[in-house]
Write an enzyme that holds these catalytic residues in place. Structure first.
Site, PDB file in Angstrom:
ATOM      1  N   ARG A  51      11.524   4.133  -3.414  1.00  0.00           N
ATOM      2  CA  ARG A  51      11.218   4.277  -1.982  1.00  0.00           C
ATOM      3  C   ARG A  51      11.221   5.743  -1.523  1.00  0.00           C
ATOM      4  O   ARG A  51      11.575   6.046  -0.375  1.00  0.00           O
ATOM      5  CB  ARG A  51      12.211   3.479  -1.121  1.00  0.00           C
ATOM      6  CG  ARG A  51      12.240   2.000  -1.389  1.00  0.00           C
ATOM      7  CD  ARG A  51      10.883   1.356  -1.068  1.00  0.00           C
ATOM      8  NE  ARG A  51      10.972  -0.085  -1.134  1.00  0.00           N
ATOM      9  CZ  ARG A  51      10.661  -0.813  -2.217  1.00  0.00           C
ATOM     10  NH1 ARG A  51      10.216  -0.234  -3.314  1.00  0.00           N
ATOM     11  NH2 ARG A  51      10.776  -2.128  -2.187  1.00  0.00           N
ATOM     12  N   SER A  75      10.761  -5.033   4.636  1.00  0.00           N
ATOM     13  CA  SER A  75      12.195  -4.736   4.478  1.00  0.00           C
ATOM     14  C   SER A  75      12.597  -3.639   5.449  1.00  0.00           C
ATOM     15  O   SER A  75      12.064  -2.536   5.385  1.00  0.00           O
ATOM     16  CB  SER A  75      12.491  -4.257   3.061  1.00  0.00           C
ATOM     17  OG  SER A  75      12.149  -5.263   2.159  1.00  0.00           O
ATOM     18  N   GLU A 129      14.464   1.541   6.000  1.00  0.00           N
ATOM     19  CA  GLU A 129      13.290   1.843   5.169  1.00  0.00           C
ATOM     20  C   GLU A 129      12.113   2.355   6.016  1.00  0.00           C
ATOM     21  O   GLU A 129      11.560   3.405   5.710  1.00  0.00           O
ATOM     22  CB  GLU A 129      12.910   0.609   4.358  1.00  0.00           C
ATOM     23  CG  GLU A 129      11.990   0.949   3.214  1.00  0.00           C
ATOM     24  CD  GLU A 129      11.695  -0.245   2.334  1.00  0.00           C
ATOM     25  OE1 GLU A 129      12.630  -0.771   1.705  1.00  0.00           O
ATOM     26  OE2 GLU A 129      10.525  -0.653   2.307  1.00  0.00           O
TER      27      GLU A 129
HETATM   28  C1  LIG Z   1       5.489  -8.048   5.538  1.00  0.00           C
HETATM   29  C2  LIG Z   1       5.670  -6.707   4.864  1.00  0.00           C
HETATM   30  C3  LIG Z   1       6.009  -6.662   3.519  1.00  0.00           C
HETATM   31  C4  LIG Z   1       6.196  -5.429   2.870  1.00  0.00           C
HETATM   32  N1  LIG Z   1       6.534  -5.434   1.550  1.00  0.00           N
HETATM   33  C5  LIG Z   1       6.733  -4.260   0.906  1.00  0.00           C
HETATM   34  C6  LIG Z   1       7.124  -4.258  -0.472  1.00  0.00           C
HETATM   35  O1  LIG Z   1       7.238  -5.298  -1.114  1.00  0.00           O
HETATM   36  N2  LIG Z   1       7.328  -3.062  -1.081  1.00  0.00           N
HETATM   37  C7  LIG Z   1       7.179  -1.879  -0.391  1.00  0.00           C
HETATM   38  O2  LIG Z   1       7.389  -0.823  -1.021  1.00  0.00           O
HETATM   39  N3  LIG Z   1       6.816  -1.847   0.903  1.00  0.00           N
HETATM   40  C8  LIG Z   1       6.597  -3.002   1.577  1.00  0.00           C
HETATM   41  N4  LIG Z   1       6.243  -2.993   2.900  1.00  0.00           N
HETATM   42  C9  LIG Z   1       6.146  -1.707   3.626  1.00  0.00           C
HETATM   43  C10 LIG Z   1       4.716  -1.162   3.777  1.00  0.00           C
HETATM   44  O3  LIG Z   1       3.790  -2.190   3.825  1.00  0.00           O
HETATM   45  C11 LIG Z   1       4.323  -0.212   2.638  1.00  0.00           C
HETATM   46  O4  LIG Z   1       5.221   0.874   2.596  1.00  0.00           O
HETATM   47  C12 LIG Z   1       2.894   0.322   2.822  1.00  0.00           C
HETATM   48  O5  LIG Z   1       2.515   0.984   1.655  1.00  0.00           O
HETATM   49  C13 LIG Z   1       2.745   1.278   4.007  1.00  0.00           C
HETATM   50  O6  LIG Z   1       1.365   1.609   4.118  1.00  0.00           O
HETATM   51  P1  LIG Z   1       0.703   1.912   5.526  1.00  0.00           P
HETATM   52  O7  LIG Z   1      -0.698   2.309   5.275  1.00  0.00           O
HETATM   53  O8  LIG Z   1       0.913   0.794   6.475  1.00  0.00           O
HETATM   54  O9  LIG Z   1       1.556   3.188   5.968  1.00  0.00           O
HETATM   55  P2  LIG Z   1       1.918   3.609   7.474  1.00  0.00           P
HETATM   56  O10 LIG Z   1       2.969   2.688   8.017  1.00  0.00           O
HETATM   57  O11 LIG Z   1       0.698   3.800   8.277  1.00  0.00           O
HETATM   58  O12 LIG Z   1       2.594   5.034   7.207  1.00  0.00           O
HETATM   59  C14 LIG Z   1       3.805   5.144   6.481  1.00  0.00           C
HETATM   60  C15 LIG Z   1       4.114   6.642   6.307  1.00  0.00           C
HETATM   61  O13 LIG Z   1       3.111   7.228   5.491  1.00  0.00           O
HETATM   62  C16 LIG Z   1       2.425   8.276   6.190  1.00  0.00           C
HETATM   63  N5  LIG Z   1       1.024   8.162   5.776  1.00  0.00           N
HETATM   64  C17 LIG Z   1       0.298   7.027   5.667  1.00  0.00           C
HETATM   65  N6  LIG Z   1      -0.918   7.305   5.171  1.00  0.00           N
HETATM   66  C18 LIG Z   1      -0.968   8.644   4.981  1.00  0.00           C
HETATM   67  C19 LIG Z   1      -1.947   9.538   4.462  1.00  0.00           C
HETATM   68  N7  LIG Z   1      -3.136   9.093   4.062  1.00  0.00           N
HETATM   69  N8  LIG Z   1      -1.646  10.870   4.404  1.00  0.00           N
HETATM   70  C20 LIG Z   1      -0.449  11.316   4.806  1.00  0.00           C
HETATM   71  N9  LIG Z   1       0.526  10.521   5.277  1.00  0.00           N
HETATM   72  C21 LIG Z   1       0.273   9.202   5.362  1.00  0.00           C
HETATM   73  C22 LIG Z   1       2.674   8.013   7.676  1.00  0.00           C
HETATM   74  O14 LIG Z   1       2.625   9.194   8.439  1.00  0.00           O
HETATM   75  C23 LIG Z   1       4.097   7.452   7.621  1.00  0.00           C
HETATM   76  O15 LIG Z   1       5.012   8.510   7.478  1.00  0.00           O
HETATM   77  C24 LIG Z   1       6.031  -4.217   3.587  1.00  0.00           C
HETATM   78  C25 LIG Z   1       5.674  -4.262   4.953  1.00  0.00           C
HETATM   79  C26 LIG Z   1       5.496  -5.493   5.580  1.00  0.00           C
HETATM   80  C27 LIG Z   1       5.085  -5.528   7.028  1.00  0.00           C
END
Ligand SMILES: Cc1cc2nc3c(=O)[nH]c(=O)nc-3n(C[C@H](O)[C@H](O)[C@H](O)COP(=O)(O)OP(=O)(O)OC[C@H]3O[C@@H](n4cnc5c(N)ncnc54)[C@H](O)[C@@H]3O)c2cc1C
Length: 343
Positions: free
Chosen positions: A165, A239, A337
């Site tokens: 993470r 999480s 997280e």
């Molecule tokens: C139901 C559910 C289940 C999940 N299960 C898991 C799991 O099993 N394992 C796990 O690890 N995570 C899990 N997650 C968390 C999450 O989905 C992941 O971490 C996912 O990869 C985040 O991607 P995002 O595009 O939504 O990022 P965002 O929420 O949009 O951004 C997260 C961070 O990354 C930065 N960021 C995003 N894209 C960029 C980019 N292109 N350039 C620079 N910075 C950027 C943002 O500024 C922020 O700091 C879960 C979430 C939910 C809602």
């Protein structure tokens, strides 16, 4: 000319459905747009943030007095057709759709990460992991825009410092880089399965063998659908707490009742504890707080769901209560997280 929206509600840019408003909003669809945007940022000294799908962030109630760039850069290029397939993927692609594509191509390496919401860029930020796989296992490199040097650059996987993470982007140089695309290496033949308890049980129960990446993907989807709330129906960020990592001495000093029961794993010569177990042990599984409108999920207490919550301030009160109660019961401090933004 730069096309932006003004004074937009941030609630639709987090799966927790909370937060104030943002001053400027841009959807980034091409790299040529990025050059123009960055020139504008520099000229006007605007604060900026880039996000993907908003599934790991929660906006503060005061909103963001700056520019929010939503990464929608697309791309799926296969660079090699040997046993090892190298695939370049735009950071704004939907992660689960990419897995579906690779599984249909008969490729192996990311199928256990199925149904994780969000975009490809977000997976690198915290080295997403699930069911025995992590994105770091297949990552070759990451193409970034360095907002400090204003240069495009390719960072090799080991430069990205991916760990449980955590990453260079999240922990060491936060906000410095825009992630534009990634390259991963997947395997065509020689299918590999890393045994994982929940999956093993699923295959035993359903009498499934032999395995392939399509079967693993379907199993992960089935398990996740029965266990986790769908953020499109019930607002949540997955999480909410990470599994705490402690050293052997701290582990030895735990209350014997906890030490004997808590599920734990060796991790980098330390010990990773199950945060879900600690929350349940503290009596907080399926815990609903009428006052704030937040709850822990009845099937997986690591997940905080927004039932009727209206403000991030109330969510902070709720999570502080959970952290405090778990600490009082177990002497272990849980860490969050997802990330509160702006930070
Ligand atoms: C139901 C559910 C289940 C999940 N299960 C898991 C799991 O099993 N394992 C796990 O690890 N995570 C899990 N997650 C968390 C999450 O989905 C992941 O971490 C996912 O990869 C985040 O991607 P995002 O595009 O939504 O990022 P965002 O929420 O949009 O951004 C997260 C961070 O990354 C930065 N960021 C995003 N894209 C960029 C980019 N292109 N350039 C620079 N910075 C950027 C943002 O500024 C922020 O700091 C879960 C979430 C939910 C809602």
């Amino acid at each position: 000319m730069i096309n932006y929206s003004l004074n937009v509600s941030l609630k639709n840019f987090t799966t927790m459905k909370l937060g104030g408003r943002v001053k400027f909003l841009i959807y980034l669809k091409s790299l040529s747009q990025l050059d123009q945007i960055f020139e504008w940022i520099n000229r006007e000294s605007i604060n900026f943030l880039m996000i993907g799908g908003g599934s790991n962030i929660i906006w503060l109630d005061e909103g963001f007095d700056g520019l929010l760039i939503v990464n929608q850069l697309l791309g799926f290029e296969v660079e090699n057709h040997q046993n090892e397939w190298i695939i370049k993927i735009g950071a704004g692609e939907i992660w689960d759709q990419i897995i579906e594509k690779t599984v249909l191509l008969g490729l192996n390496g990311i199928e256990a990460l199925s149904l994780i919401p969000g975009k490809v860029g977000g997976t690198i930020m915290q080295n997403v992991g699930a069911y025995g796989q992590e994105i770091k296992d297949t990552l070759i490199d990451v193409e970034v825009f360095d907002t400090l040097t204003k240069k495009y650059q390719t960072l090799k996987a080991d430069q990205c410092l991916l760990n449980y993470r955590s990453s260079l982007f999240k922990n060491y140089q936060p906000r410095r880089y825009f992630i534009l695309s990634i390259r991963i290496r997947l395997i065509k033949n020689n299918f590999k399965y890393h045994p994982y308890e929940a999956l093993d049980r699923y295959f035993d129960d359903h009498k499934i063998s032999p395995l392939n990446s399509e079967i693993i993907r379907q199993a992960v989807i089935d398990i996740r659908r029965t266990k986790l709330p769908n953020p499109a129906e019930i607002a949540n960020c997955g999480s909410f707490f990470a599994n705490p990592i402690i050293n052997q001495k701290q582990f030895n000093n735990l209350d014997p009742d906890i030490k004997n029961q808590v599920p734990h794993w060796l991790f980098d010569q330390k010990i990773k504890l199950s945060a879900a177990w600690l929350i349940e042990y503290s009596g907080l599984k399926d815990f609903h707080d009428q006052q704030t409108g937040f709850a822990t999920w009845f099937k997986q207490p690591l997940i905080v769901v927004n039932e009727t919550g209206r403000s991030t301030k109330d969510l902070i009160q709720f999570k502080d209560f959970i952290i405090d109660q778990v600490f009082q019961k177990t002497q272990i401090k849980l860490l969050m997280e997802p990330e509160f933004l702006p930070n």
